[in-house]
Structure formats: C-alpha cells, structure tokens
Design an enzyme around this catalytic site. Sequence first.
Site, PDB file in Angstrom:
ATOM      1  N   ASP A 142       0.877  -1.169   0.000  1.00 55.49           N
ATOM      2  CA  ASP A 142       0.000   0.000   0.000  1.00 55.49           C
ATOM      3  C   ASP A 142       0.916   1.221   0.000  1.00 55.49           C
ATOM      4  OD1 ASP A 142      -1.751   2.162   0.672  1.00 55.49           O
ATOM      5  OD2 ASP A 142      -3.086   0.792   1.748  1.00 55.49           O
ATOM      6  N   ILE A 183       0.603   3.848   1.387  1.00 50.08           N
ATOM      7  CA  ILE A 183       0.615   4.525   2.681  1.00 50.08           C
ATOM      8  C   ILE A 183       1.832   4.128   3.518  1.00 50.08           C
ATOM      9  CG2 ILE A 183      -0.667   2.839   4.071  1.00 50.08           C
ATOM     10  CD1 ILE A 183      -2.352   5.229   5.102  1.00 50.08           C
ATOM     11  N   SER A 184       2.489   3.031   3.141  1.00 46.01           N
ATOM     12  CA  SER A 184       3.579   2.493   3.953  1.00 46.01           C
ATOM     13  C   SER A 184       4.948   2.961   3.474  1.00 46.01           C
ATOM     14  CB  SER A 184       3.550   0.960   3.921  1.00 46.01           C
ATOM     15  OG  SER A 184       4.731   0.426   4.485  1.00 46.01           O
ATOM     16  N   PRO A 185       5.702   3.673   4.316  1.00 42.92           N
ATOM     17  CA  PRO A 185       7.073   4.038   3.938  1.00 42.92           C
ATOM     18  C   PRO A 185       7.972   2.817   3.822  1.00 42.92           C
ATOM     19  CG  PRO A 185       6.698   4.547   6.251  1.00 42.92           C
ATOM     20  CD  PRO A 185       5.370   4.156   5.675  1.00 42.92           C
TER      21      PRO A 185
END
Length: 212
Positions: free
Chosen positions: A12, A14-16
Amino acid sequence: MNTAGPTEWFFDFISPFAYLQLEQFDRLPATLDIVPRPMVLGALLNHWGQKGPAEIGPKRVFTYRYALYRAQTLGITLRIPPAHPFNPIKALRLAIAMGSSLDVIRRIFRHIWHDGHEVGSPEGFAALCEAMGCRDGLADVEAQQVKDLLRANTDRAISLGVFGAPTFVLDGELFWGEDATGMLLHCLREPGWLASDEVRRVSTLPVGIQRA
C-alpha cells in the site's frame, strides 16, 4: 521451498516501509518472478481487528523515526509527505489503471516518499496524475474494473493471511515488513530452513494465555 511459481508482493502506498523495500529489489534474484499486488492496508487492519501504527500515538512517532533511520542506514532518500496517514485509495487505483508494473509503482512511490508530495487531496492527486503523464487519471481511477481489481487484490491478501504491508508471499509463506527482506533471501538460499525442526516447533506453539 519450491520457488517455481510467482512471488506476490502486497503493498500500500501509505507504507514508507513498502517504499524502502521496493528500493531494495535489486538485492533479489533476477529470476524471482515478482507479481505486484496493490491492496488497501486499512481493509486488512479492519479484518484482523488491528490498529495501524499511526493510530497509536507513541508508536506513530517511533514509526516515522524508524522509517527515517532505516532510510538513512540503507542510503535511500526518504522525505515523509506533509501529513500522514493519508488516503491512498486513488493512488492505488492509478497504479492498477496504469498496469501495475514495477516501473509505474516505483514512480508513484518516489513521488510520495522520495519527493515528499501529498496525494490524498484532489489537488495532490491531480499533481500525481500529471507527474505520471496520465492525462485521464482522474477518470481512470473511477472505472469499475479498476475498483474491482483493487478489492480482489485486498481480498486475496486476506485469504492468504496477509496482515500488514509490505508482504511477500512465496509458496504460501509470508514475509512481512521491509526488514524481512533478508529473511526472504535466506529462505531462497536455504530452502529447507522453514522445514527445520526449530522453525516447525515455534510455528506450532500453543497459546499460553489470551486477553479477555
């Protein structure tokens, strides 16, 4: 461990840590057949009854610090966007609409996590579409088949037991997190490790106590 089949990579935007893992794909064997699967991490967390790291105050601060530490340790540029968490849905759909190739996915990740742009607002997403050269991106992400594929990827992740992002799934085995890249490489080099006595023992430990 049979590595003849594809290796699914669930992620995703959203995940670093998904970004950091992707930037290390050159460590993986060139023969590894990686199939990227954009999915909605929030749906996984809801399914498993988990809170995201950013929903727990002290963990949120630690997560950003640790992501920055990992990036600096690995020599990878990381610029966290101006607000996090953000809504990644349209960025995920854009990746699917553009074919979900690793090149497309890498460019989107770098727009967010290398250059530090936000993509959750209408203006931010429009800028992403422009940066990707996708003139019809605003319309493409509303196509029903694109929405359906994102849902199907997410449902597949849940069916395989995926509980976080990023996660590699190889021969039904899960390798969760950027820091599990080394474990995946170890299992590729030592295909019998997961079947070793101690790994089998810890994989079937009885539950000693459960919270009420």
